[in-house]
Design an enzyme around this catalytic site. Structure first.
Site, PDB file in Angstrom:
ATOM      1  CG  HIS A  32      -4.284  -3.014 -16.704  1.00  0.00           C
ATOM      2  ND1 HIS A  32      -3.565  -3.883 -15.909  1.00  0.00           N
ATOM      3  CD2 HIS A  32      -4.196  -3.504 -17.973  1.00  0.00           C
ATOM      4  CE1 HIS A  32      -3.062  -4.850 -16.654  1.00  0.00           C
ATOM      5  NE2 HIS A  32      -3.422  -4.641 -17.909  1.00  0.00           N
ATOM      6  NE  ARG A  33     -12.614  -3.880 -14.193  1.00  0.00           N
ATOM      7  CZ  ARG A  33     -12.126  -5.027 -14.629  1.00  0.00           C
ATOM      8  NH1 ARG A  33     -10.941  -5.414 -14.216  1.00  0.00           N
ATOM      9  NH2 ARG A  33     -12.804  -5.779 -15.459  1.00  0.00           N
ATOM     10  CB  SER A  41      -0.999  -0.001   1.159  1.00  0.00           C
ATOM     11  OG  SER A  41      -0.344  -0.055   2.413  1.00  0.00           O
ATOM     12  CD  GLN A  70      -6.735  12.613 -31.190  1.00  0.00           C
ATOM     13  OE1 GLN A  70      -6.499  11.783 -32.075  1.00  0.00           O
ATOM     14  NE2 GLN A  70      -6.005  13.695 -31.017  1.00  0.00           N
ATOM     15  CB  SER A  71     -13.302  11.969 -28.315  1.00  0.00           C
ATOM     16  OG  SER A  71     -14.611  11.645 -28.734  1.00  0.00           O
ATOM     17  NE  ARG A  89      -2.503  -6.224 -20.068  1.00  0.00           N
ATOM     18  CZ  ARG A  89      -3.534  -6.725 -20.722  1.00  0.00           C
ATOM     19  NH1 ARG A  89      -3.319  -7.556 -21.735  1.00  0.00           N
ATOM     20  NH2 ARG A  89      -4.772  -6.435 -20.365  1.00  0.00           N
ATOM     21  NE  ARG A 133     -18.700   7.833 -32.036  1.00  0.00           N
ATOM     22  CZ  ARG A 133     -18.646   7.845 -30.701  1.00  0.00           C
ATOM     23  NH1 ARG A 133     -17.476   7.751 -30.103  1.00  0.00           N
ATOM     24  NH2 ARG A 133     -19.735   7.964 -29.984  1.00  0.00           N
TER      25      ARG A 133
END
Length: 338
Positions: A158-159, A133, A166-167, A270, A243
């Site tokens: 990976h929360r 921690s 970028q949208s 990963r 999109r």
């Protein structure tokens, strides 16, 4: 979510403005290796300023670049990862938190006596006893670009992290960039089919955008909006639905923040050989960056086999020695740069 193979080489491709048709009749550059490489006068300065030390080559109608920072280790980094910022004195901050846990220290004097040696001792102690921690108090923020939407789906699993992406809803994908998987690139027929699919996706996106924009523009004009405003609003509304035809390969970029404990878990999963090649490449780059910033903290980070037995069981790649040597080489290179 993280099993998979893949190669080392990836070329991310950008369409040349002015290329026409599948043959690319308006090429401004020549094929590297066939006609002398890239002309700086034609293109090089703009790309160099955007992509740093990237090696540029042209292939077909796309400009490709490979970030060669990993060339010393016999590989190539595929995406571009930048460490934007991190907690100041991350190891000392963690040591201060550990010191508070195990002593009667006062907050206003918590940093007193935390010499580099004492700081390292606290960080190593936390690793040895599994007290994780305190390391959450150090966080690292990365800029990640040149990755696919497929990568985005993986990394957001990976929360314990924060993502700003970028949208595609607000940013028009005009001549979109995309990632070309190395296994597809290695087979000429597959590569040709793949690039054709990307071109067709772009054509469908552009067509849908135009059709929907015209529809929405009429609605906004009927509402009494000025033509300039109606055009702007109509395009934004059109690309929101257009999109949906864009591929997983479509390039994206993001800013990601993780604390050190979450990064440890991320590297375990990963950086492993069983991780899919694209996210493994990004994880390796992130590891290099944080190790250079906090070497004591991340000295044992990486896939499980770096610090002990492989945790993959029957699914193990069986290359533990090679993996350990690779991470040792990465750490050595970071020390050499320091």
């Amino acid at each position: 979510g993280y099993a998979g193979g893949g190669g080392r080489r990836l070329r991310r491709r950008k369409r040349l403005a002015g290329s026409q048709g599948r043959g690319g009749s308006n090429h401004r550059l020549q094929h590297r290796g066939r006609s002398g490489g890239i002309s700086k006068a034609a293109y090089g300065q703009n790309v160099k300023s955007r992509h740093g030390n990237a090696l540029l080559v042209e292939s077909g109608r796309k400009i490709c670049y490979n970030n060669s920072v990993n060339a010393i280790l016999g590989g190539i980094f595929l995406a571009k990862v930048t460490l934007l910022t991190h907690t100041p004195m991350p190891e000392q901050t963690i040591a201060a938190a550990a010191k508070l846990c195990y002593s009667a220290a006062e907050i206003d004097k918590i940093y007193e006596g935390l010499t580099p040696e004492k700081t390292a001792s606290f960080v190593e102690m936390l690793s040895e006893i599994g007290h994780e921690s305190p390391i959450e108090h150090a966080s690292f923020t990365f800029g990640i670009e040149g990755v696919s939407r497929s990568f985005l789906a993986q990394v957001t699993r990976h929360r314990m992290a924060s993502f700003s992406v970028q949208s595609q809803r607000y940013v028009k994908e005009n001549m979109f960039e995309y990632v070309l998987p190395p296994e597809i690139e290695s087979v000429p027929e597959a590569r040709e089919e793949y690039i054709r699919a990307m071109e067709e996706d772009q054509a469908h996106y552009d067509s849908l955008t135009a059709i929907l924009k015209e529809k929405h523009k009429k609605t906004f004009l009927a509402e009494g909006r000025p033509e300039k405003e109606a055009n702007r609003l109509a395009e934004k509304k059109a690309i929101e639905d257009a999109r949906f035809v864009l591929p997983n390969a479509c390039n994206t970029k993001m800013i990601c923040t993780m604390n050190a404990r979450s990064l440890m878990n991320f590297f375990t999963l990963r950086c492993c050989n069983r991780a899919q090649w694209e996210i493994r490449d990004v994880a390796d780059q992130m590891y290099r960056l944080v190790y250079a910033a906090a070497p004591k903290l991340f000295q044992n980070a990486g896939p499980s086999c770096v610090r002990g037995a492989c945790s993959e069981g029957k699914m193990s790649c069986g290359k533990m020695r090679e993996v350990r040597e690779r991470f040792a080489a990465m750490r050595e290179q970071c020390h050499g740069k320091g």
